[in-house]
Design a protein around this motif. Structure first.
Motif, PDB file in Angstrom:
ATOM      1  N   GLY A 127     -22.496 -29.492 -90.076  1.00 58.72           N
ATOM      2  CA  GLY A 127     -21.364 -28.840 -90.728  1.00 58.72           C
ATOM      3  C   GLY A 127     -20.173 -29.764 -90.925  1.00 58.72           C
ATOM      4  O   GLY A 127     -19.061 -29.305 -91.200  1.00 58.72           O
ATOM      5  N   LEU A 128     -20.409 -31.068 -90.811  1.00 54.33           N
ATOM      6  CA  LEU A 128     -19.341 -32.050 -90.989  1.00 54.33           C
ATOM      7  C   LEU A 128     -19.065 -32.250 -92.476  1.00 54.33           C
ATOM      8  O   LEU A 128     -19.970 -32.617 -93.225  1.00 54.33           O
ATOM      9  CB  LEU A 128     -19.758 -33.380 -90.353  1.00 54.33           C
ATOM     10  CG  LEU A 128     -18.794 -34.551 -90.502  1.00 54.33           C
ATOM     11  CD1 LEU A 128     -17.531 -34.311 -89.680  1.00 54.33           C
ATOM     12  CD2 LEU A 128     -19.472 -35.848 -90.068  1.00 54.33           C
ATOM     13  N   PRO A 129     -17.817 -32.022 -92.926  1.00 52.32           N
ATOM     14  CA  PRO A 129     -17.520 -32.244 -94.345  1.00 52.32           C
ATOM     15  C   PRO A 129     -17.377 -33.724 -94.653  1.00 52.32           C
ATOM     16  O   PRO A 129     -17.130 -34.542 -93.764  1.00 52.32           O
ATOM     17  CB  PRO A 129     -16.185 -31.516 -94.538  1.00 52.32           C
ATOM     18  CG  PRO A 129     -15.537 -31.559 -93.200  1.00 52.32           C
ATOM     19  CD  PRO A 129     -16.662 -31.499 -92.185  1.00 52.32           C
ATOM     20  N   ALA A 130     -17.510 -34.062 -95.919  1.00 56.65           N
ATOM     21  CA  ALA A 130     -17.324 -35.445 -96.360  1.00 56.65           C
ATOM     22  C   ALA A 130     -15.853 -35.819 -96.265  1.00 56.65           C
ATOM     23  O   ALA A 130     -14.980 -35.043 -96.661  1.00 56.65           O
ATOM     24  CB  ALA A 130     -17.799 -35.590 -97.803  1.00 56.65           C
ATOM     25  N   CYS A 131     -15.568 -37.010 -95.755  1.00 58.14           N
ATOM     26  CA  CYS A 131     -14.185 -37.510 -95.698  1.00 58.14           C
ATOM     27  C   CYS A 131     -13.590 -37.568 -97.102  1.00 58.14           C
ATOM     28  O   CYS A 131     -12.404 -37.302 -97.314  1.00 58.14           O
ATOM     29  CB  CYS A 131     -14.141 -38.898 -95.072  1.00 58.14           C
ATOM     30  SG  CYS A 131     -14.971 -39.036 -93.482  1.00 58.14           S
ATOM     31  N   ALA A 132     -14.455 -37.935 -98.068  1.00 59.31           N
ATOM     32  CA  ALA A 132     -14.012 -38.093 -99.455  1.00 59.31           C
ATOM     33  C   ALA A 132     -13.502 -36.788-100.054  1.00 59.31           C
ATOM     34  O   ALA A 132     -12.707 -36.812-100.993  1.00 59.31           O
ATOM     35  CB  ALA A 132     -15.155 -38.638-100.308  1.00 59.31           C
ATOM     36  N   GLN A 162      -7.990 -38.880 -80.926  1.00 57.92           N
ATOM     37  CA  GLN A 162      -6.778 -38.094 -80.657  1.00 57.92           C
ATOM     38  C   GLN A 162      -6.851 -36.709 -81.305  1.00 57.92           C
ATOM     39  O   GLN A 162      -6.438 -35.717 -80.717  1.00 57.92           O
ATOM     40  CB  GLN A 162      -5.537 -38.845 -81.143  1.00 57.92           C
ATOM     41  CG  GLN A 162      -5.167 -40.018 -80.260  1.00 57.92           C
ATOM     42  CD  GLN A 162      -3.851 -40.649 -80.661  1.00 57.92           C
ATOM     43  OE1 GLN A 162      -2.936 -39.969 -81.126  1.00 57.92           O
ATOM     44  NE2 GLN A 162      -3.761 -41.955 -80.501  1.00 57.92           N
ATOM     45  N   PHE A 163      -7.371 -36.652 -82.533  1.00 55.76           N
ATOM     46  CA  PHE A 163      -7.546 -35.344 -83.176  1.00 55.76           C
ATOM     47  C   PHE A 163      -8.535 -34.496 -82.384  1.00 55.76           C
ATOM     48  O   PHE A 163      -8.319 -33.304 -82.164  1.00 55.76           O
ATOM     49  CB  PHE A 163      -8.039 -35.508 -84.622  1.00 55.76           C
ATOM     50  CG  PHE A 163      -6.956 -35.815 -85.616  1.00 55.76           C
ATOM     51  CD1 PHE A 163      -5.895 -34.950 -85.806  1.00 55.76           C
ATOM     52  CD2 PHE A 163      -7.018 -36.963 -86.384  1.00 55.76           C
ATOM     53  CE1 PHE A 163      -4.893 -35.226 -86.742  1.00 55.76           C
ATOM     54  CE2 PHE A 163      -6.028 -37.255 -87.328  1.00 55.76           C
ATOM     55  CZ  PHE A 163      -4.963 -36.386 -87.503  1.00 55.76           C
ATOM     56  N   ASN A 164      -9.634 -35.102 -81.954  1.00 55.27           N
ATOM     57  CA  ASN A 164     -10.660 -34.373 -81.220  1.00 55.27           C
ATOM     58  C   ASN A 164     -10.122 -33.830 -79.896  1.00 55.27           C
ATOM     59  O   ASN A 164     -10.434 -32.704 -79.496  1.00 55.27           O
ATOM     60  CB  ASN A 164     -11.876 -35.270 -80.968  1.00 55.27           C
ATOM     61  CG  ASN A 164     -13.050 -34.511 -80.395  1.00 55.27           C
ATOM     62  OD1 ASN A 164     -13.231 -33.320 -80.654  1.00 55.27           O
ATOM     63  ND2 ASN A 164     -13.858 -35.184 -79.601  1.00 55.27           N
ATOM     64  N   ALA A 165      -9.286 -34.614 -79.223  1.00 55.96           N
ATOM     65  CA  ALA A 165      -8.715 -34.199 -77.938  1.00 55.96           C
ATOM     66  C   ALA A 165      -7.481 -33.320 -78.111  1.00 55.96           C
ATOM     67  O   ALA A 165      -6.881 -32.898 -77.122  1.00 55.96           O
ATOM     68  CB  ALA A 165      -8.363 -35.438 -77.116  1.00 55.96           C
ATOM     69  N   ARG A 166      -7.094 -33.043 -79.351  1.00 55.80           N
ATOM     70  CA  ARG A 166      -5.888 -32.283 -79.677  1.00 55.80           C
ATOM     71  C   ARG A 166      -4.628 -32.973 -79.162  1.00 55.80           C
ATOM     72  O   ARG A 166      -3.601 -32.344 -78.923  1.00 55.80           O
ATOM     73  CB  ARG A 166      -5.927 -30.844 -79.131  1.00 55.80           C
ATOM     74  CG  ARG A 166      -7.148 -30.010 -79.508  1.00 55.80           C
ATOM     75  CD  ARG A 166      -7.254 -29.828 -81.017  1.00 55.80           C
ATOM     76  NE  ARG A 166      -8.195 -28.789 -81.392  1.00 55.80           N
ATOM     77  CZ  ARG A 166      -9.481 -28.997 -81.638  1.00 55.80           C
ATOM     78  NH1 ARG A 166      -9.997 -30.196 -81.527  1.00 55.80           N
ATOM     79  NH2 ARG A 166     -10.255 -27.998 -82.004  1.00 55.80           N
ATOM     80  N   ALA A 167      -4.716 -34.309 -78.992  1.00 55.64           N
ATOM     81  CA  ALA A 167      -3.550 -35.082 -78.583  1.00 55.64           C
ATOM     82  C   ALA A 167      -2.655 -35.351 -79.795  1.00 55.64           C
ATOM     83  O   ALA A 167      -1.464 -35.575 -79.649  1.00 55.64           O
ATOM     84  CB  ALA A 167      -3.981 -36.402 -77.948  1.00 55.64           C
ATOM     85  N   ARG A 168      -3.250 -35.335 -80.984  1.00 55.98           N
ATOM     86  CA  ARG A 168      -2.464 -35.464 -82.214  1.00 55.98           C
ATOM     87  C   ARG A 168      -2.490 -34.131 -82.927  1.00 55.98           C
ATOM     88  O   ARG A 168      -3.555 -33.654 -83.346  1.00 55.98           O
ATOM     89  CB  ARG A 168      -3.032 -36.569 -83.110  1.00 55.98           C
ATOM     90  CG  ARG A 168      -2.213 -36.738 -84.371  1.00 55.98           C
ATOM     91  CD  ARG A 168      -2.531 -37.980 -85.151  1.00 55.98           C
ATOM     92  NE  ARG A 168      -1.793 -37.936 -86.414  1.00 55.98           N
ATOM     93  CZ  ARG A 168      -1.924 -38.834 -87.368  1.00 55.98           C
ATOM     94  NH1 ARG A 168      -2.740 -39.858 -87.221  1.00 55.98           N
ATOM     95  NH2 ARG A 168      -1.227 -38.713 -88.487  1.00 55.98           N
ATOM     96  N   HIS A 176      -8.830 -31.494 -86.582  1.00 55.49           N
ATOM     97  CA  HIS A 176      -9.320 -31.154 -85.237  1.00 55.49           C
ATOM     98  C   HIS A 176     -10.785 -30.736 -85.310  1.00 55.49           C
ATOM     99  O   HIS A 176     -11.610 -31.180 -84.511  1.00 55.49           O
ATOM    100  CB  HIS A 176      -8.484 -30.031 -84.620  1.00 55.49           C
ATOM    101  CG  HIS A 176      -7.063 -30.429 -84.383  1.00 55.49           C
ATOM    102  ND1 HIS A 176      -6.049 -29.506 -84.308  1.00 55.49           N
ATOM    103  CD2 HIS A 176      -6.484 -31.632 -84.202  1.00 55.49           C
ATOM    104  CE1 HIS A 176      -4.915 -30.135 -84.088  1.00 55.49           C
ATOM    105  NE2 HIS A 176      -5.149 -31.422 -84.022  1.00 55.49           N
ATOM    106  N   THR A 177     -11.104 -29.907 -86.283  1.00 57.86           N
ATOM    107  CA  THR A 177     -12.487 -29.453 -86.457  1.00 57.86           C
ATOM    108  C   THR A 177     -13.380 -30.598 -86.907  1.00 57.86           C
ATOM    109  O   THR A 177     -14.488 -30.773 -86.394  1.00 57.86           O
ATOM    110  CB  THR A 177     -12.542 -28.306 -87.488  1.00 57.86           C
ATOM    111  OG1 THR A 177     -11.686 -27.261 -87.040  1.00 57.86           O
ATOM    112  CG2 THR A 177     -13.953 -27.776 -87.649  1.00 57.86           C
ATOM    113  N   VAL A 178     -12.893 -31.372 -87.872  1.00 60.90           N
ATOM    114  CA  VAL A 178     -13.686 -32.496 -88.382  1.00 60.90           C
ATOM    115  C   VAL A 178     -14.020 -33.460 -87.251  1.00 60.90           C
ATOM    116  O   VAL A 178     -15.178 -33.838 -87.053  1.00 60.90           O
ATOM    117  CB  VAL A 178     -12.937 -33.232 -89.514  1.00 60.90           C
ATOM    118  CG1 VAL A 178     -13.631 -34.534 -89.883  1.00 60.90           C
ATOM    119  CG2 VAL A 178     -12.799 -32.334 -90.743  1.00 60.90           C
ATOM    120  N   ALA A 179     -13.004 -33.861 -86.491  1.00 56.97           N
ATOM    121  CA  ALA A 179     -13.209 -34.835 -85.412  1.00 56.97           C
ATOM    122  C   ALA A 179     -14.153 -34.307 -84.347  1.00 56.97           C
ATOM    123  O   ALA A 179     -14.935 -35.068 -83.772  1.00 56.97           O
ATOM    124  CB  ALA A 179     -11.870 -35.225 -84.797  1.00 56.97           C
ATOM    125  N   SER A 180     -14.118 -33.008 -84.096  1.00 55.24           N
ATOM    126  CA  SER A 180     -14.989 -32.426 -83.057  1.00 55.24           C
ATOM    127  C   SER A 180     -16.459 -32.436 -83.469  1.00 55.24           C
ATOM    128  O   SER A 180     -17.346 -32.359 -82.626  1.00 55.24           O
ATOM    129  CB  SER A 180     -14.549 -30.996 -82.734  1.00 55.24           C
ATOM    130  OG  SER A 180     -14.855 -30.120 -83.801  1.00 55.24           O
TER     131      SER A 180
END
Length: 198
Positions: A127-132, A162-168, A176-180
């Protein structure tokens, strides 16, 4: 003045026209402070610091305003931004936007192939979207979403962590979702591919 009102006032001021004197002041600020980490042309002196060359001026000005307000956390950047005026933030953004740094040559063709796939197509199995889909096929972003092309791989991976850890938390919550959803290999590969883009 509370933080929300102060931030709103800052963002409103960022739309003011830039004067020639502001650009000269920006170059002086870059020489005095920014170049120590980001280089005079925004090329970054180390992989731990972001490349700013070619980045959208609006995005740079927004990040500086959020470092100043504390919305984006950084022990090193907050003191650098705390005494900048909105005009200086905008001028710094325009200064770096006008610079160019080419992408890096990455030697691992297989890693690049994985990164290119993730960047352009995502991973439909997780379910990972394309960065593009947000940052553009060439990684050039928009005034609201950062240019990624040519960024240091290590810096990109650090931001994803940082996004995944919710530090940013100052930017698009979608990240946050993408990084996870990114595996360690996918993050490493897509960071390498991003670094190769011009």
């Amino acid at each position: 003045m509370n933080r929300c009102i102060a931030t709103a006032a800052l963002f409103a001021a960022l739309s003011l026209p830039v004067q020639a004197g502001d650009l000269a002041r920006a170059e002086a600020i870059v020489s005095e402070r920014c170049s120590l980490c980001h280089g005079m042309k925004g090329e970054a002196v180390s992989a731990v610091f972001p490349r700013l060359a070619g980045q959208h001026w609006e995005y740079i000005a927004k990040q500086l305003a959020e470092f100043k307000s504390g919305k984006r956390k950084s022990e090193s950047m907050q003191p650098q931004a705390e005494n900048l005026s909105p005009a200086e933030m905008q001028a710094l953004g325009r200064y770096f936007e006008a610079k160019q740094v080419p992408g890096r040559q990455i030697r691992d063709a297989e890693l690049l192939a994985v990164g290119k796939y993730i960047f352009l197509r995502g991973n439909p199995f997780s379910g990972l979207p394309a960065c593009a889909s947000c940052h553009g096929e060439n990684g050039h972003g928009t005034p609201q979403l950062p240019r990624l092309a040519g960024q240091h791989p290590r810096y990109t991976e650090d931001q994803l962590q940082q996004f995944n850890a919710r530090a940013r938390t100052n930017d698009n919550a979608v990240m946050h979702t993408v990084a996870s959803k990114l595996t360690e290999l996918e993050a490493h590969a897509v960071a390498a591919y991003i670094a190769s883009l011009d």
